[in-house]
Write an enzyme that holds these catalytic residues in place. Structure first.
Site, mmCIF file in Angstrom:
data_model
loop_
_atom_site.group_PDB
_atom_site.id
_atom_site.type_symbol
_atom_site.label_atom_id
_atom_site.label_comp_id
_atom_site.label_asym_id
_atom_site.label_seq_id
_atom_site.Cartn_x
_atom_site.Cartn_y
_atom_site.Cartn_z
ATOM 1 C CG HIS A 120 -32.139 60.868 -74.272
ATOM 2 N ND1 HIS A 120 -31.802 59.571 -74.561
ATOM 3 C CD2 HIS A 120 -31.816 61.066 -72.979
ATOM 4 C CE1 HIS A 120 -31.282 59.016 -73.482
ATOM 5 N NE2 HIS A 120 -31.284 59.904 -72.510
ATOM 6 C CG ASP A 196 -38.051 60.413 -76.112
ATOM 7 O OD1 ASP A 196 -38.643 60.014 -75.082
ATOM 8 O OD2 ASP A 196 -36.822 60.615 -76.161
ATOM 9 C CD GLN A 199 -37.082 63.414 -68.784
ATOM 10 O OE1 GLN A 199 -37.757 63.679 -67.792
ATOM 11 N NE2 GLN A 199 -35.937 62.775 -68.695
ATOM 12 C CE LYS A 222 -36.205 58.766 -68.314
ATOM 13 N NZ LYS A 222 -34.897 58.952 -67.709
ATOM 14 C CB CYS A 360 -28.157 60.480 -72.725
ATOM 15 S SG CYS A 360 -27.468 59.350 -71.560
HETATM 16 N N1 C6P Z 1 -33.035 60.408 -69.734
HETATM 17 C C1 C6P Z 1 -31.917 61.653 -68.010
HETATM 18 O O1 C6P Z 1 -31.314 61.751 -66.928
HETATM 19 P P1 C6P Z 1 -34.440 55.211 -70.647
HETATM 20 O O2 C6P Z 1 -33.055 55.363 -70.107
HETATM 21 O O3 C6P Z 1 -34.498 54.276 -71.801
HETATM 22 O O4 C6P Z 1 -35.440 54.933 -69.579
HETATM 23 O O5 C6P Z 1 -34.859 56.660 -71.193
HETATM 24 C C2 C6P Z 1 -34.153 57.226 -72.264
HETATM 25 C C3 C6P Z 1 -34.586 58.635 -72.515
HETATM 26 C C4 C6P Z 1 -35.179 58.951 -73.709
HETATM 27 N N2 C6P Z 1 -35.618 60.186 -73.974
HETATM 28 C C5 C6P Z 1 -35.489 61.192 -73.089
HETATM 29 C C6 C6P Z 1 -36.013 62.536 -73.436
HETATM 30 C C7 C6P Z 1 -34.887 60.944 -71.852
HETATM 31 O O6 C6P Z 1 -34.761 61.940 -70.983
HETATM 32 C C8 C6P Z 1 -34.413 59.644 -71.567
HETATM 33 C C9 C6P Z 1 -33.714 59.343 -70.261
HETATM 34 C C10 C6P Z 1 -32.390 60.301 -68.441
HETATM 35 O O7 C6P Z 1 -32.166 62.626 -68.706
HETATM 36 C C11 C6P Z 1 -31.294 59.290 -68.415
HETATM 37 S S1 C6P Z 1 -30.061 59.602 -69.617
#
Ligand code: C6P
Length: 402
Positions: A120, A196, A199, A222, A360
């Site tokens: 991401h 990371d 997910q 999440k 993203c």
């Molecule tokens: N992905 C998706 O719809 P944030 O936005 O900071 O809470 O998370 C960022 C992020 C980082 N790593 C991974 C693997 C992610 O999936 C995400 C967030 C969302 O897939 C929003 S783009």
């Protein structure tokens, strides 16, 4: 299904969209919130609201206790050694920015930062920027045609890596990466391993000591918690060496006109007034998930993903591993040559919420030679019946474009 009894806890799932009962298949973007979490946040604002760590009055003391209890819950949830290792941040993105720029004094010219082509943007851009700032090298491990990381390539590239930054679960391919193996090799090479967990932490047991990782970032929103709260976990020894990234307010022990001395852990990294209600809401989400048990949530994800792979796989191209056991609870797909935004718009007419676009993860989409994909993602409140509705609606999309 055993998770069915929890659906009633999510008030939003009762609502209708375009006259149809909402089918929410976008939990990878953000999850819905159970009433227990909503009540914990409301209770804080109605009965205990005050700033923390600052005043001696009763409300401030209550707020501080609740905030620190939330930190204890987070530490226990990921099995951190101590609460000093839990930094409250805004989200995974902030956690990974703190990780990269916090390490800036430990990276020099020509050092290697190793990441993957399935990241991401939040686990890519901070490392790109650090590499640019320090004239370090950024290198990548690729994935194969089934969406698995190329571990031979990883073995070759990890030897001289200073930092290894990898996602535990891809938000597009769904791939769950072998973090324990990756961390073992990274350790042998003396690399710092940053994970990371955006997910993965909401969907499976993540034990930082068992995995032997140095850092982990994840988001409260999440995992049934509120937006605006996330976590950076890092080993204490590493946090002691790292530099703060944002400065001001309570993250100091002593300040003179010309300099400042940093506060003890974890406060050294918590600048300004924290998202107190957010942390308390995240604590309530962790209570909720713990009571259900992460193992059960993982089982449910696998069952739904297996069903979706079988059903949706008949009419659409799904990316990533074929085995549900190797995936998190999501499928990203394309349907004939229909643009994913068109798919999402038509599904919305049927009350079905999915995500469409590059999620993203632009380099990952380029690597797949596509510009976008549609994505359905699942959580504990989803059912096989909802996947049947998804399939029915996708068939309608196909008919419209035929
Ligand atoms: N992905 C998706 O719809 P944030 O936005 O900071 O809470 O998370 C960022 C992020 C980082 N790593 C991974 C693997 C992610 O999936 C995400 C967030 C969302 O897939 C929003 S783009």
């Amino acid at each position: 299904m055993s998770m069915q009894k929890y659906i009633k806890d999510f008030p939003i799932l009762k609502r209708k969209v375009n006259g149809k009962k909402l089918v929410y298949l976008d939990s990878a973007a953000t999850s819905q919130k159970p009433i227990q979490v909503i009540k914990a946040i409301t209770d804080f604002y109605m009965n205990h609201n005050a700033n923390i760590h600052r005043a001696l009055h009763t409300l401030s003391e209550e707020a501080t206790i609740a905030y620190e209890q939330a930190r204890e819950k987070v530490a226990a949830f990921i099995n951190a050694e101590s609460t000093e290792e839990i930094i409250f941040v805004r989200n995974t993105t902030e956690a990974l920015n703190f990780a990269s720029f916090g390490l800036r004094d430990m990276i020099k010219k020509d050092d290697k930062i190793l990441t993957t082509t399935m990241e991401h943007h939040s686990n890519l851009i901070p490392w790109q920027q650090l590499a640019k700032m320090k004239k370090a090298k950024l290198d990548f491990v690729d994935f194969d045609k089934n969406g698995y990381l190329d571990m031979k390539m990883f073995d070759k590239k990890v030897n001289d890596a200073k930092i290894v930054a990898v996602t535990q679960a891809s938000n597009v391919l769904g791939t769950i990466n072998p973090i324990k193996k990756i961390a073992e090799k990274a350790k042998q090479s003396g690399s710092i391993i940053v994970v990371d967990g955006a997910q993965s932490v909401p969907h499976m047991t993540v034990d930082v000591q068992e995995l032997q990782i140095d850092m982990l970032g994840f988001s409260g929103h999440k995992m049934l918690g509120p937006t605006g709260i996330g976590v950076l976990y890092a080993r204490k020894e590493l946090l002691e060496k790292m530099q703060p990234v944002l400065f001001g307010s309570d993250m100091i022990k002593y300040v003179s006109l010309s300099d400042a001395e940093w506060n003890d852990l974890p406060y050294k990294f918590e600048y300004g007034t924290s998202h107190i209600a957010g942390a308390i809401g995240l604590g309530a989400a962790i209570d909720y998930l713990t009571q259900i048990r992460m193992k059960e949530i993982r089982k449910h994800d696998i069952e739904l993903t297996r069903y979706a792979l079988k059903k949706v796989g008949k009419i659409a191209t799904i990316y990533g591993p074929k085995k549900a056991e190797d995936r998190s609870g999501l499928i990203a797909f394309n349907l004939a040559n229909i643009h994913p935004h068109d798919i999402a718009a038509i599904l919305n007419q049927d009350g079905i919420a999915i995500r469409s676009g590059h999620h993203c993860a632009m380099p990952l989409h380029e690597r797949l030679k596509i510009s976008a994909s549609a994505r359905a993602s699942f959580y504990l409140y989803n059912t096989k019946k909802e996947i049947d509705l998804l399939l029915k609606s996708l068939q309608r999309v196909k008919e419209i474009f035929s």
